[in-house]
Design a protein around this motif. Sequence first.
Motif, PDB file in Angstrom:
ATOM      1  N   ALA A 165       0.826  -1.211   0.000  1.00  0.00           N
ATOM      2  CA  ALA A 165       0.000   0.000   0.000  1.00  0.00           C
ATOM      3  C   ALA A 165       0.859   1.260   0.000  1.00  0.00           C
ATOM      4  O   ALA A 165       0.458   2.277  -0.540  1.00  0.00           O
ATOM      5  CB  ALA A 165      -0.922   0.002   1.217  1.00  0.00           C
ATOM      6  N   GLY A 166       2.032   1.218   0.594  1.00  0.00           N
ATOM      7  CA  GLY A 166       2.871   2.407   0.669  1.00  0.00           C
ATOM      8  C   GLY A 166       3.805   2.585  -0.509  1.00  0.00           C
ATOM      9  O   GLY A 166       4.703   3.418  -0.451  1.00  0.00           O
ATOM     10  N   MET A 167       3.596   1.824  -1.575  1.00  0.00           N
ATOM     11  CA  MET A 167       4.476   1.922  -2.739  1.00  0.00           C
ATOM     12  C   MET A 167       4.174   3.197  -3.508  1.00  0.00           C
ATOM     13  O   MET A 167       3.023   3.478  -3.825  1.00  0.00           O
ATOM     14  CB  MET A 167       4.282   0.697  -3.639  1.00  0.00           C
ATOM     15  N   ASP A 168       5.234   3.954  -3.818  1.00  0.00           N
ATOM     16  CA  ASP A 168       5.095   5.194  -4.579  1.00  0.00           C
ATOM     17  C   ASP A 168       5.569   4.935  -6.002  1.00  0.00           C
ATOM     18  O   ASP A 168       6.743   4.590  -6.217  1.00  0.00           O
ATOM     19  CB  ASP A 168       5.928   6.309  -3.935  1.00  0.00           C
ATOM     20  N   ALA A 169       4.653   5.069  -6.958  1.00  0.00           N
ATOM     21  CA  ALA A 169       4.992   4.770  -8.348  1.00  0.00           C
ATOM     22  C   ALA A 169       5.916   5.816  -8.940  1.00  0.00           C
ATOM     23  O   ALA A 169       6.723   5.504  -9.821  1.00  0.00           O
ATOM     24  CB  ALA A 169       3.718   4.673  -9.190  1.00  0.00           C
ATOM     25  N   GLU A 170       5.819   7.051  -8.500  1.00  0.00           N
ATOM     26  CA  GLU A 170       6.638   8.134  -9.044  1.00  0.00           C
ATOM     27  C   GLU A 170       7.324   8.870  -7.890  1.00  0.00           C
ATOM     28  O   GLU A 170       6.883   9.941  -7.460  1.00  0.00           O
ATOM     29  CB  GLU A 170       5.779   9.099  -9.856  1.00  0.00           C
ATOM     30  N   PRO A 171       8.384   8.302  -7.327  1.00  0.00           N
ATOM     31  CA  PRO A 171       9.059   8.973  -6.203  1.00  0.00           C
ATOM     32  C   PRO A 171       9.830  10.184  -6.687  1.00  0.00           C
ATOM     33  O   PRO A 171      10.132  10.350  -7.877  1.00  0.00           O
ATOM     34  CB  PRO A 171       9.994   7.886  -5.660  1.00  0.00           C
ATOM     35  N   ASP A 172      10.146  11.053  -5.747  1.00  0.00           N
ATOM     36  CA  ASP A 172      10.937  12.240  -6.063  1.00  0.00           C
ATOM     37  C   ASP A 172      12.353  11.832  -6.439  1.00  0.00           C
ATOM     38  O   ASP A 172      12.951  10.929  -5.840  1.00  0.00           O
ATOM     39  CB  ASP A 172      10.962  13.186  -4.854  1.00  0.00           C
ATOM     40  N   TYR A 173      12.859  12.507  -7.445  1.00  0.00           N
ATOM     41  CA  TYR A 173      14.211  12.190  -7.927  1.00  0.00           C
ATOM     42  C   TYR A 173      15.249  12.682  -6.917  1.00  0.00           C
ATOM     43  O   TYR A 173      15.202  13.829  -6.470  1.00  0.00           O
ATOM     44  CB  TYR A 173      14.452  12.838  -9.286  1.00  0.00           C
ATOM     45  N   VAL A 174      16.157  11.792  -6.588  1.00  0.00           N
ATOM     46  CA  VAL A 174      17.235  12.128  -5.656  1.00  0.00           C
ATOM     47  C   VAL A 174      18.537  12.053  -6.430  1.00  0.00           C
ATOM     48  O   VAL A 174      18.901  10.991  -6.967  1.00  0.00           O
ATOM     49  CB  VAL A 174      17.263  11.164  -4.454  1.00  0.00           C
ATOM     50  N   ASP A 175      19.221  13.145  -6.496  1.00  0.00           N
ATOM     51  CA  ASP A 175      20.490  13.212  -7.221  1.00  0.00           C
ATOM     52  C   ASP A 175      21.599  12.738  -6.282  1.00  0.00           C
ATOM     53  O   ASP A 175      22.122  13.492  -5.460  1.00  0.00           O
ATOM     54  CB  ASP A 175      20.738  14.651  -7.680  1.00  0.00           C
ATOM     55  N   TYR A 176      21.967  11.466  -6.405  1.00  0.00           N
ATOM     56  CA  TYR A 176      22.927  10.884  -5.484  1.00  0.00           C
ATOM     57  C   TYR A 176      24.366  11.271  -5.809  1.00  0.00           C
ATOM     58  O   TYR A 176      25.232  11.244  -4.932  1.00  0.00           O
ATOM     59  CB  TYR A 176      22.822   9.349  -5.510  1.00  0.00           C
ATOM     60  N   TYR A 177      24.656  11.599  -7.072  1.00  0.00           N
ATOM     61  CA  TYR A 177      26.044  11.741  -7.491  1.00  0.00           C
ATOM     62  C   TYR A 177      26.492  13.202  -7.600  1.00  0.00           C
ATOM     63  O   TYR A 177      27.631  13.519  -7.308  1.00  0.00           O
ATOM     64  CB  TYR A 177      26.242  11.033  -8.840  1.00  0.00           C
ATOM     65  N   THR A 178      25.619  14.090  -8.057  1.00  0.00           N
ATOM     66  CA  THR A 178      26.044  15.475  -8.298  1.00  0.00           C
ATOM     67  C   THR A 178      25.396  16.469  -7.351  1.00  0.00           C
ATOM     68  O   THR A 178      25.457  17.671  -7.593  1.00  0.00           O
ATOM     69  CB  THR A 178      25.711  15.867  -9.748  1.00  0.00           C
ATOM     70  N   ARG A 179      24.724  16.003  -6.309  1.00  0.00           N
ATOM     71  CA  ARG A 179      24.091  16.955  -5.401  1.00  0.00           C
ATOM     72  C   ARG A 179      25.121  17.645  -4.502  1.00  0.00           C
ATOM     73  O   ARG A 179      24.902  18.760  -4.038  1.00  0.00           O
ATOM     74  CB  ARG A 179      23.044  16.254  -4.550  1.00  0.00           C
ATOM     75  N   GLU A 180      26.235  16.976  -4.238  1.00  0.00           N
ATOM     76  CA  GLU A 180      27.285  17.565  -3.413  1.00  0.00           C
ATOM     77  C   GLU A 180      28.405  18.069  -4.329  1.00  0.00           C
ATOM     78  O   GLU A 180      29.015  17.274  -5.057  1.00  0.00           O
ATOM     79  CB  GLU A 180      27.831  16.540  -2.427  1.00  0.00           C
ATOM     80  N   LYS A 181      28.633  19.368  -4.334  1.00  0.00           N
ATOM     81  CA  LYS A 181      29.646  19.969  -5.192  1.00  0.00           C
ATOM     82  C   LYS A 181      30.952  20.135  -4.408  1.00  0.00           C
ATOM     83  O   LYS A 181      30.945  20.554  -3.249  1.00  0.00           O
ATOM     84  CB  LYS A 181      29.167  21.328  -5.691  1.00  0.00           C
ATOM     85  N   PHE A 182      32.038  19.785  -5.060  1.00  0.00           N
ATOM     86  CA  PHE A 182      33.347  19.914  -4.443  1.00  0.00           C
ATOM     87  C   PHE A 182      33.847  21.353  -4.630  1.00  0.00           C
ATOM     88  O   PHE A 182      33.894  21.858  -5.753  1.00  0.00           O
ATOM     89  CB  PHE A 182      34.336  18.939  -5.069  1.00  0.00           C
ATOM     90  N   GLU A 183      34.227  21.965  -3.552  1.00  0.00           N
ATOM     91  CA  GLU A 183      34.723  23.333  -3.606  1.00  0.00           C
ATOM     92  C   GLU A 183      36.165  23.395  -4.101  1.00  0.00           C
ATOM     93  O   GLU A 183      36.612  24.408  -4.626  1.00  0.00           O
ATOM     94  CB  GLU A 183      34.617  23.991  -2.229  1.00  0.00           C
ATOM     95  N   THR A 184      36.911  22.331  -3.925  1.00  0.00           N
ATOM     96  CA  THR A 184      38.310  22.305  -4.344  1.00  0.00           C
ATOM     97  C   THR A 184      38.495  21.312  -5.473  1.00  0.00           C
ATOM     98  O   THR A 184      37.654  20.448  -5.708  1.00  0.00           O
ATOM     99  CB  THR A 184      39.208  21.905  -3.162  1.00  0.00           C
ATOM    100  N   GLY A 185      39.588  21.443  -6.194  1.00  0.00           N
ATOM    101  CA  GLY A 185      39.872  20.544  -7.298  1.00  0.00           C
ATOM    102  C   GLY A 185      40.249  19.163  -6.810  1.00  0.00           C
ATOM    103  O   GLY A 185      40.656  18.970  -5.652  1.00  0.00           O
ATOM    104  N   LEU A 186      40.156  18.208  -7.704  1.00  0.00           N
ATOM    105  CA  LEU A 186      40.514  16.836  -7.355  1.00  0.00           C
ATOM    106  C   LEU A 186      42.005  16.591  -7.441  1.00  0.00           C
ATOM    107  O   LEU A 186      42.486  15.554  -6.997  1.00  0.00           O
ATOM    108  CB  LEU A 186      39.773  15.865  -8.293  1.00  0.00           C
ATOM    109  N   SER A 187      42.702  17.508  -8.070  1.00  0.00           N
ATOM    110  CA  SER A 187      44.146  17.335  -8.230  1.00  0.00           C
ATOM    111  C   SER A 187      44.863  18.631  -7.838  1.00  0.00           C
ATOM    112  O   SER A 187      44.351  19.734  -8.064  1.00  0.00           O
ATOM    113  CB  SER A 187      44.480  16.974  -9.685  1.00  0.00           C
ATOM    114  N   ARG A 188      46.066  18.482  -7.316  1.00  0.00           N
ATOM    115  CA  ARG A 188      46.880  19.637  -6.925  1.00  0.00           C
ATOM    116  C   ARG A 188      48.047  19.835  -7.885  1.00  0.00           C
ATOM    117  O   ARG A 188      49.017  20.508  -7.561  1.00  0.00           O
ATOM    118  CB  ARG A 188      47.410  19.438  -5.512  1.00  0.00           C
TER     119      ARG A 188
END
Length: 355
Positions: A165-188
Amino acid sequence: MPRLPTPEEEGDESEEEVFIDTSDDEEEEEENDQSSSDEESSGEENGNNSKTSLRSKSEIQTEVTSKDHLSDQEYYSSDDDRERNTVGNVPLKWYDDFEHIGYDLSGKQIVRTKGMDEVDKLIASKDDPYYRRTVYDEKNDESTVLTDHELVMVKRILESKFPEAGMDAEPDYVDYYTREKFETGLSRAPEPKRRFVPSKWERMKVLRIVRGIREGYIKIGKPPEKKERFYLIWGEDDLADDSETIEKRKRRGPKHIPAPKTTLPGHAESYHPPPEYLFTKEEEKEWEDADPEDRKIKFKPNDFGKLRKVPGYKEFIKESFERCLDLYLCARVEKQRLNIDPESLVPKLPQPHEL
């Protein structure tokens, strides 16, 4: 009844043993065993030797309540464990001639049991309160009682809904990969020199474009409008109103001219024509002696009397082939006829009194 320690005894530093009196529990178990043995003996006397015999209400209620209190992980794992027969997805009719219905996980044969007959089913429908929610598993040869949760799931599936009964056919999209932005570069690593120096390849491309503009094969601005060198002298260009109409006519192609229709059959082609359309001996001889191109009709009228006596037409394939040749080889030309009143062409004579 079990004897539990008091708060004073728990606070004592001296260790004391706690004894639990299980005599009452043992007596209750003996009474239950005796009642179950009495029920089995009475069932044997009545001739019910089947493995799937009628169960008591307490056993069914215990099974249903135990399944209801299981968690989701335990519930689904218990269903997987109950799959005893390992024959796979094969028709069970292959085992009709054997005394077993398959093999368990250890490779032993699962002996076929004698199910309930019609009398047992009738008694169970009256005495067993969970008869209507009992499902027989033919593959594992077991009877399973559906819980309230399972009945709700079956009802929702029949109504074309999700089982839960609690199944949601159209859940809200959750951006798992790009929701957190890195403030610094990945390389120095330090920036390369090419990012601060003008590009050599872009300079070569610009020089190539400049050279093309100077030589004239690269032109800047709108291209000049091309004028048509050829036009139709006797075509429809003179009747057109503007250039757009002419372009549409050219794009559309030549006008479609329908093929000429074949002549409809007359009375002479009937399987039972009137007598006046039939040939006499003289007309028939004259028709046979004449050249095929000079004949008025291409066949001899015959009177068959009944439609079922009419044979196949011998010249059907030949005439169809000639018709296809005419449509393929003969050009179709639309002739425009002038609708002119003849009286308008006659010059008007003056009246005699005007002379």
